[in-house]
Design an enzyme around this catalytic site. Sequence first.
Site, PDB file in Angstrom:
ATOM      1  N   LYS A  72       0.839  -1.199   0.000  1.00 46.58           N
ATOM      2  CA  LYS A  72       0.000   0.000   0.000  1.00 46.58           C
ATOM      3  C   LYS A  72       0.881   1.259   0.000  1.00 46.58           C
ATOM      4  O   LYS A  72       2.101   1.177   0.220  1.00 46.58           O
ATOM      5  CB  LYS A  72      -0.922  -0.031   1.223  1.00 46.58           C
ATOM      6  CG  LYS A  72      -1.903  -1.218   1.242  1.00 46.58           C
ATOM      7  CD  LYS A  72      -2.826  -1.089   2.454  1.00 46.58           C
ATOM      8  CE  LYS A  72      -3.644  -2.347   2.679  1.00 46.58           C
ATOM      9  NZ  LYS A  72      -4.507  -2.225   3.886  1.00 46.58           N
ATOM     10  N   TYR A 101     -12.313  -2.211  -2.640  1.00 44.78           N
ATOM     11  CA  TYR A 101     -12.749  -2.306  -1.248  1.00 44.78           C
ATOM     12  C   TYR A 101     -14.274  -2.277  -1.114  1.00 44.78           C
ATOM     13  O   TYR A 101     -14.793  -1.941  -0.046  1.00 44.78           O
ATOM     14  CB  TYR A 101     -12.112  -1.194  -0.424  1.00 44.78           C
ATOM     15  CG  TYR A 101     -10.670  -1.474  -0.045  1.00 44.78           C
ATOM     16  CD1 TYR A 101     -10.327  -2.636   0.662  1.00 44.78           C
ATOM     17  CD2 TYR A 101      -9.652  -0.584  -0.376  1.00 44.78           C
ATOM     18  CE1 TYR A 101      -9.010  -2.891   1.024  1.00 44.78           C
ATOM     19  CE2 TYR A 101      -8.327  -0.829  -0.010  1.00 44.78           C
ATOM     20  CZ  TYR A 101      -8.017  -1.991   0.698  1.00 44.78           C
ATOM     21  OH  TYR A 101      -6.712  -2.244   1.063  1.00 44.78           O
ATOM     22  N   PHE A 119     -14.857   3.477   8.204  1.00 44.76           N
ATOM     23  CA  PHE A 119     -13.501   3.793   7.741  1.00 44.76           C
ATOM     24  C   PHE A 119     -13.375   3.816   6.222  1.00 44.76           C
ATOM     25  O   PHE A 119     -12.291   4.064   5.695  1.00 44.76           O
ATOM     26  CB  PHE A 119     -12.492   2.802   8.340  1.00 44.76           C
ATOM     27  CG  PHE A 119     -12.761   1.353   7.997  1.00 44.76           C
ATOM     28  CD1 PHE A 119     -12.333   0.805   6.793  1.00 44.76           C
ATOM     29  CD2 PHE A 119     -13.429   0.526   8.895  1.00 44.76           C
ATOM     30  CE1 PHE A 119     -12.570  -0.531   6.480  1.00 44.76           C
ATOM     31  CE2 PHE A 119     -13.672  -0.813   8.596  1.00 44.76           C
ATOM     32  CZ  PHE A 119     -13.245  -1.336   7.382  1.00 44.76           C
ATOM     33  N   ARG A 141      -1.788 -14.566   3.571  1.00 50.87           N
ATOM     34  CA  ARG A 141      -2.493 -13.982   4.720  1.00 50.87           C
ATOM     35  C   ARG A 141      -1.712 -14.237   6.018  1.00 50.87           C
ATOM     36  O   ARG A 141      -1.597 -13.357   6.860  1.00 50.87           O
ATOM     37  CB  ARG A 141      -3.904 -14.569   4.844  1.00 50.87           C
ATOM     38  CG  ARG A 141      -4.845 -14.205   3.716  1.00 50.87           C
ATOM     39  CD  ARG A 141      -5.413 -12.815   3.804  1.00 50.87           C
ATOM     40  NE  ARG A 141      -6.353 -12.637   4.875  1.00 50.87           N
ATOM     41  CZ  ARG A 141      -7.092 -11.533   5.038  1.00 50.87           C
ATOM     42  NH1 ARG A 141      -6.997 -10.519   4.174  1.00 50.87           N
ATOM     43  NH2 ARG A 141      -7.921 -11.419   6.036  1.00 50.87           N
ATOM     44  N   THR A 154      -5.132  -8.184  10.537  1.00 50.76           N
ATOM     45  CA  THR A 154      -5.450  -6.858   9.997  1.00 50.76           C
ATOM     46  C   THR A 154      -4.977  -5.734  10.913  1.00 50.76           C
ATOM     47  O   THR A 154      -4.397  -4.748  10.457  1.00 50.76           O
ATOM     48  CB  THR A 154      -6.976  -6.738   9.794  1.00 50.76           C
ATOM     49  OG1 THR A 154      -7.408  -7.798   8.937  1.00 50.76           O
ATOM     50  CG2 THR A 154      -7.338  -5.398   9.177  1.00 50.76           C
ATOM     51  N   ASN A 210      -1.461  -0.361   7.604  1.00 46.73           N
ATOM     52  CA  ASN A 210      -0.958  -1.719   7.850  1.00 46.73           C
ATOM     53  C   ASN A 210      -0.207  -2.319   6.666  1.00 46.73           C
ATOM     54  O   ASN A 210      -0.047  -3.530   6.559  1.00 46.73           O
ATOM     55  CB  ASN A 210      -2.079  -2.628   8.369  1.00 46.73           C
ATOM     56  CG  ASN A 210      -3.206  -2.802   7.355  1.00 46.73           C
ATOM     57  OD1 ASN A 210      -3.117  -2.305   6.231  1.00 46.73           O
ATOM     58  ND2 ASN A 210      -4.246  -3.519   7.736  1.00 46.73           N
ATOM     59  N   HIS A 224      -1.868  -5.505   1.487  1.00 43.03           N
ATOM     60  CA  HIS A 224      -3.148  -6.161   1.256  1.00 43.03           C
ATOM     61  C   HIS A 224      -2.879  -7.565   0.739  1.00 43.03           C
ATOM     62  O   HIS A 224      -1.982  -7.761  -0.078  1.00 43.03           O
ATOM     63  CB  HIS A 224      -3.972  -5.399   0.211  1.00 43.03           C
ATOM     64  CG  HIS A 224      -5.173  -6.171  -0.281  1.00 43.03           C
ATOM     65  ND1 HIS A 224      -6.357  -6.189   0.415  1.00 43.03           N
ATOM     66  CD2 HIS A 224      -5.335  -6.998  -1.358  1.00 43.03           C
ATOM     67  CE1 HIS A 224      -7.213  -6.975  -0.233  1.00 43.03           C
ATOM     68  NE2 HIS A 224      -6.619  -7.473  -1.305  1.00 43.03           N
ATOM     69  N   GLU A 255      -9.935  -9.768  -7.669  1.00 43.66           N
ATOM     70  CA  GLU A 255      -8.980  -8.681  -7.458  1.00 43.66           C
ATOM     71  C   GLU A 255      -7.855  -8.721  -8.494  1.00 43.66           C
ATOM     72  O   GLU A 255      -7.421  -7.682  -8.984  1.00 43.66           O
ATOM     73  CB  GLU A 255      -8.407  -8.769  -6.044  1.00 43.66           C
ATOM     74  CG  GLU A 255      -9.459  -8.488  -4.967  1.00 43.66           C
ATOM     75  CD  GLU A 255      -8.961  -8.726  -3.553  1.00 43.66           C
ATOM     76  OE1 GLU A 255      -7.788  -9.124  -3.379  1.00 43.66           O
ATOM     77  OE2 GLU A 255      -9.743  -8.511  -2.610  1.00 43.66           O
TER      78      GLU A 255
END
Length: 150
Positions: free
Chosen positions: A9, A49, A57, A85, A91, A112, A115, A126
């Site tokens: 990100k 998203y 958020f 993951r 998260t 964070n 993704h 995605e």
Amino acid sequence: MERTLVLVKPDGVQRGLIGEIVSRLERRGLKLAGMKLMRLDQPAARQHYGEHVDRPFFAGLVEFITSGPLVAMVWEADSAVEIVRNTIGATDPGNSAPGTIRGDLAVNIGRNLVHGSDGVESAQREINLFFRPEELLDYSRSNDPWIIEP
Ligand code: IDP
Ligand code: MG
């Protein structure tokens, strides 16, 4: 072979952590199938998203993910979704185990760093959002038998 989408990100790009994050996935043994530096526009961010559209958020998340360049990647392995993951960590970095990317490098849920797709179906959706089929490469690595039992 399973594929999953990973994003470094904008916070990861700004903090100079692209190499660190790529390196962790590479050393794990995952195979890189595609990679690009890009900037998401608002519609693409809202689509990516979309599941969070009603969350408080959401607006901040879209603003953040469109705020600067990100690195989009496709990584491949048996169980790639789950492996990525687990390598990324929970998260909320407050709950991310040490040894994970978020657990070692992040302290805030809104920053964070990475993704990773949360399932095989979302991964496919995605990947299609970020990559054209010809941008994903199929190749073998000479050390594959040392990473994957043939
Ligand atoms: P994930 O990235 O681990 O799959 P999701 O629940 O899908 O987590 O949320 C997507 C992203 O939205 C998170 O990575 C995080 O950046 C942001 N996010 C999730 N929950 C919150 C929150 O409570 N406050 C601020 N940002 C959040
Ligand atoms: Mg998610």
